[in-house]
Design a protein around this motif. Structure first.
Motif, PDB file in Angstrom:
ATOM      1  N   MET A 153       9.671  -1.114  -7.497  1.00  0.00           N
ATOM      2  CA  MET A 153       8.917  -0.825  -6.270  1.00  0.00           C
ATOM      3  C   MET A 153       7.421  -0.990  -6.493  1.00  0.00           C
ATOM      4  N   MET A 154       6.923  -0.490  -7.611  1.00  0.00           N
ATOM      5  CA  MET A 154       5.487  -0.548  -7.881  1.00  0.00           C
ATOM      6  C   MET A 154       4.983  -1.980  -8.055  1.00  0.00           C
ATOM      7  N   VAL A 155       5.760  -2.811  -8.729  1.00  0.00           N
ATOM      8  CA  VAL A 155       5.362  -4.216  -8.898  1.00  0.00           C
ATOM      9  C   VAL A 155       5.306  -4.914  -7.542  1.00  0.00           C
ATOM     10  N   ASN A 156       6.373  -4.764  -6.756  1.00  0.00           N
ATOM     11  CA  ASN A 156       6.429  -5.432  -5.449  1.00  0.00           C
ATOM     12  C   ASN A 156       5.368  -4.900  -4.491  1.00  0.00           C
ATOM     13  N   ASP A 157       5.213  -3.571  -4.455  1.00  0.00           N
ATOM     14  CA  ASP A 157       4.239  -2.960  -3.543  1.00  0.00           C
ATOM     15  C   ASP A 157       2.814  -3.405  -3.866  1.00  0.00           C
ATOM     16  N   HIS A 158       2.473  -3.470  -5.143  1.00  0.00           N
ATOM     17  CA  HIS A 158       1.100  -3.822  -5.496  1.00  0.00           C
ATOM     18  C   HIS A 158       0.793  -5.296  -5.238  1.00  0.00           C
ATOM     19  N   LYS A 159       1.796  -6.159  -5.352  1.00  0.00           N
ATOM     20  CA  LYS A 159       1.584  -7.566  -4.989  1.00  0.00           C
ATOM     21  C   LYS A 159       1.250  -7.682  -3.503  1.00  0.00           C
ATOM     22  N   THR A 160       2.019  -6.958  -2.683  1.00  0.00           N
ATOM     23  CA  THR A 160       1.778  -6.974  -1.232  1.00  0.00           C
ATOM     24  C   THR A 160       0.438  -6.331  -0.884  1.00  0.00           C
ATOM     25  N   THR A 161       0.137  -5.211  -1.523  1.00  0.00           N
ATOM     26  CA  THR A 161      -1.095  -4.483  -1.234  1.00  0.00           C
ATOM     27  C   THR A 161      -2.330  -5.296  -1.607  1.00  0.00           C
ATOM     28  N   ILE A 162      -2.294  -5.971  -2.743  1.00  0.00           N
ATOM     29  CA  ILE A 162      -3.437  -6.803  -3.165  1.00  0.00           C
ATOM     30  C   ILE A 162      -3.684  -7.905  -2.147  1.00  0.00           C
ATOM     31  N   ALA A 163      -2.611  -8.530  -1.659  1.00  0.00           N
ATOM     32  CA  ALA A 163      -2.757  -9.585  -0.647  1.00  0.00           C
ATOM     33  C   ALA A 163      -3.388  -9.023   0.628  1.00  0.00           C
ATOM     34  N   ASP A 164      -2.956  -7.823   1.033  1.00  0.00           N
ATOM     35  CA  ASP A 164      -3.511  -7.189   2.245  1.00  0.00           C
ATOM     36  C   ASP A 164      -5.000  -6.875   2.076  1.00  0.00           C
ATOM     37  N   PHE A 165      -5.368  -6.352   0.911  1.00  0.00           N
ATOM     38  CA  PHE A 165      -6.768  -5.988   0.666  1.00  0.00           C
ATOM     39  C   PHE A 165      -7.654  -7.235   0.585  1.00  0.00           C
ATOM     40  N   LYS A 166      -7.138  -8.311  -0.003  1.00  0.00           N
ATOM     41  CA  LYS A 166      -7.916  -9.558  -0.065  1.00  0.00           C
ATOM     42  C   LYS A 166      -8.116 -10.160   1.333  1.00  0.00           C
ATOM     43  N   LYS A 167      -7.104 -10.035   2.163  1.00  0.00           N
ATOM     44  CA  LYS A 167      -7.225 -10.540   3.541  1.00  0.00           C
ATOM     45  C   LYS A 167      -8.283  -9.758   4.309  1.00  0.00           C
ATOM     46  N   GLN A 168      -8.291  -8.426   4.137  1.00  0.00           N
ATOM     47  CA  GLN A 168      -9.293  -7.601   4.812  1.00  0.00           C
ATOM     48  C   GLN A 168     -10.687  -7.915   4.305  1.00  0.00           C
ATOM     49  N   ALA A 169     -10.824  -8.094   2.996  1.00  0.00           N
ATOM     50  CA  ALA A 169     -12.132  -8.409   2.421  1.00  0.00           C
ATOM     51  C   ALA A 169     -12.667  -9.732   2.959  1.00  0.00           C
ATOM     52  N   ALA A 170     -11.761 -10.654   3.284  1.00  0.00           N
ATOM     53  CA  ALA A 170     -12.175 -11.974   3.792  1.00  0.00           C
ATOM     54  C   ALA A 170     -12.301 -12.009   5.309  1.00  0.00           C
ATOM     55  N   ASP A 171     -11.361 -11.387   6.010  1.00  0.00           N
ATOM     56  CA  ASP A 171     -11.272 -11.553   7.469  1.00  0.00           C
ATOM     57  C   ASP A 171     -11.639 -10.323   8.286  1.00  0.00           C
ATOM     58  N   GLY A 172     -11.878  -9.202   7.636  1.00  0.00           N
ATOM     59  CA  GLY A 172     -12.205  -7.987   8.378  1.00  0.00           C
ATOM     60  C   GLY A 172     -13.525  -8.093   9.117  1.00  0.00           C
ATOM     61  N   THR A 173     -13.697  -7.237  10.129  1.00  0.00           N
ATOM     62  CA  THR A 173     -14.911  -7.256  10.950  1.00  0.00           C
ATOM     63  C   THR A 173     -15.854  -6.105  10.602  1.00  0.00           C
ATOM     64  N   GLU A 174     -15.300  -4.914  10.446  1.00  0.00           N
ATOM     65  CA  GLU A 174     -16.129  -3.726  10.201  1.00  0.00           C
ATOM     66  C   GLU A 174     -16.618  -3.734   8.744  1.00  0.00           C
ATOM     67  N   ILE A 175     -17.932  -3.741   8.566  1.00  0.00           N
ATOM     68  CA  ILE A 175     -18.540  -3.984   7.254  1.00  0.00           C
ATOM     69  C   ILE A 175     -18.117  -2.962   6.204  1.00  0.00           C
ATOM     70  N   SER A 176     -18.148  -1.681   6.530  1.00  0.00           N
ATOM     71  CA  SER A 176     -17.825  -0.659   5.531  1.00  0.00           C
ATOM     72  C   SER A 176     -16.351  -0.707   5.132  1.00  0.00           C
ATOM     73  N   LEU A 177     -15.466  -1.114   6.048  1.00  0.00           N
ATOM     74  CA  LEU A 177     -14.043  -1.240   5.723  1.00  0.00           C
ATOM     75  C   LEU A 177     -13.803  -2.465   4.847  1.00  0.00           C
ATOM     76  N   LYS A 178     -14.521  -3.546   5.117  1.00  0.00           N
ATOM     77  CA  LYS A 178     -14.466  -4.733   4.249  1.00  0.00           C
ATOM     78  C   LYS A 178     -14.913  -4.376   2.834  1.00  0.00           C
ATOM     79  N   SER A 179     -15.970  -3.590   2.750  1.00  0.00           N
ATOM     80  CA  SER A 179     -16.504  -3.173   1.449  1.00  0.00           C
ATOM     81  C   SER A 179     -15.488  -2.321   0.692  1.00  0.00           C
ATOM     82  N   PHE A 180     -14.830  -1.402   1.404  1.00  0.00           N
ATOM     83  CA  PHE A 180     -13.795  -0.564   0.789  1.00  0.00           C
ATOM     84  C   PHE A 180     -12.677  -1.426   0.211  1.00  0.00           C
TER      85      PHE A 180
END
Length: 203
Positions: A153-180
């Motif tokens: 579960m941890m291996v699969n979850d972290h692969k998905t989570t990293i992809a989600d966080f990278k997408k937010q860092a690239a495509d997010g709008t709210e600056i402080s959330l992108k930074s997080f």
């Protein structure tokens, strides 16, 4: 003599009346000057506060909201599963990894909650049905079965989570959330590496 006494009493009554009138005027003036500015100031501050919250809320895109919701639920899952690992596993590597998940994801969850409070965004307060079922299934496992299920579960979850966080860092709008999202990615990548090592150790 009688007329003199009456004149003195009349004069005293007039002076007393004037004194009372002056006191009433002063009292009215003081009361007005104390309440009006305070009320006016309060209304202005409240209005400004509501306006600021509304403006910040309107800057959130669908991507921001989707990411924040997923990060909140995922973070809760990592902490809950980590607590199970720290108490239910008989493998020291799994226990240690679970303790790290609890510590690191509690910190990230608190940062996300702090952000949400600042922008008046309501985060999910519990797991969705899919994550709740995964948690319940994990909780039912014992011994080596638990260790294998948890590390998978941890291996699969972290692969998905990293992809989600990278997408937010690239495509997010709210600056402080992108930074997080951006600053959390290295920790998540470290978690993935450690989860893969732990998974290999329990096979």
């Amino acid at each position: 003599m009688k007329n003199s006494i009456l004149s003195i009493l009349a004069f005293a009554a007039i002076v007393a009346c004037k004194k009372t009138d002056t006191t009433n005027v002063d009292s009215t003036t003081d009361s007005s000057s104390m309440t009006t500015p305070a009320d006016t100031g309060m209304m202005t501050n409240d209005s400004t506060s509501v306006s600021n919250r509304t403006e910040t809320q309107s800057t959130l895109s669908d991507q921001d909201k989707k990411f924040a919701d997923a990060a909140a639920k995922g973070g809760m899952m990592e902490v809950m599963a980590g607590q199970l690992a720290a108490t239910n596993s008989t493998n020291e590597k799994v226990k240690t990894f679970g303790e790290m998940m609890v510590k690191d994801h509690t910190k990230a969850n608190d940062e996300l909650k702090s952000w949400a409070a600042k922008v008046s965004y309501q985060l999910p307060t519990g797991l969705d049905a899919e994550k709740q079922k995964a948690y319940d299934d994990l909780k039912a496992k014992k011994g080596a079965d638990f260790d294998r299920k948890y590390t998978d579960m941890m291996v699969n979850d972290h692969k998905t989570t990293i992809a989600d966080f990278k997408k937010q860092a690239a495509d997010g709008t709210e600056i402080s959330l992108k930074s997080f999202a951006q600053k959390t990615i290295p920790a998540l990548e470290h978690h993935l590496m450690e989860s893969e090592k732990t998974k290999a150790a329990v096979k």
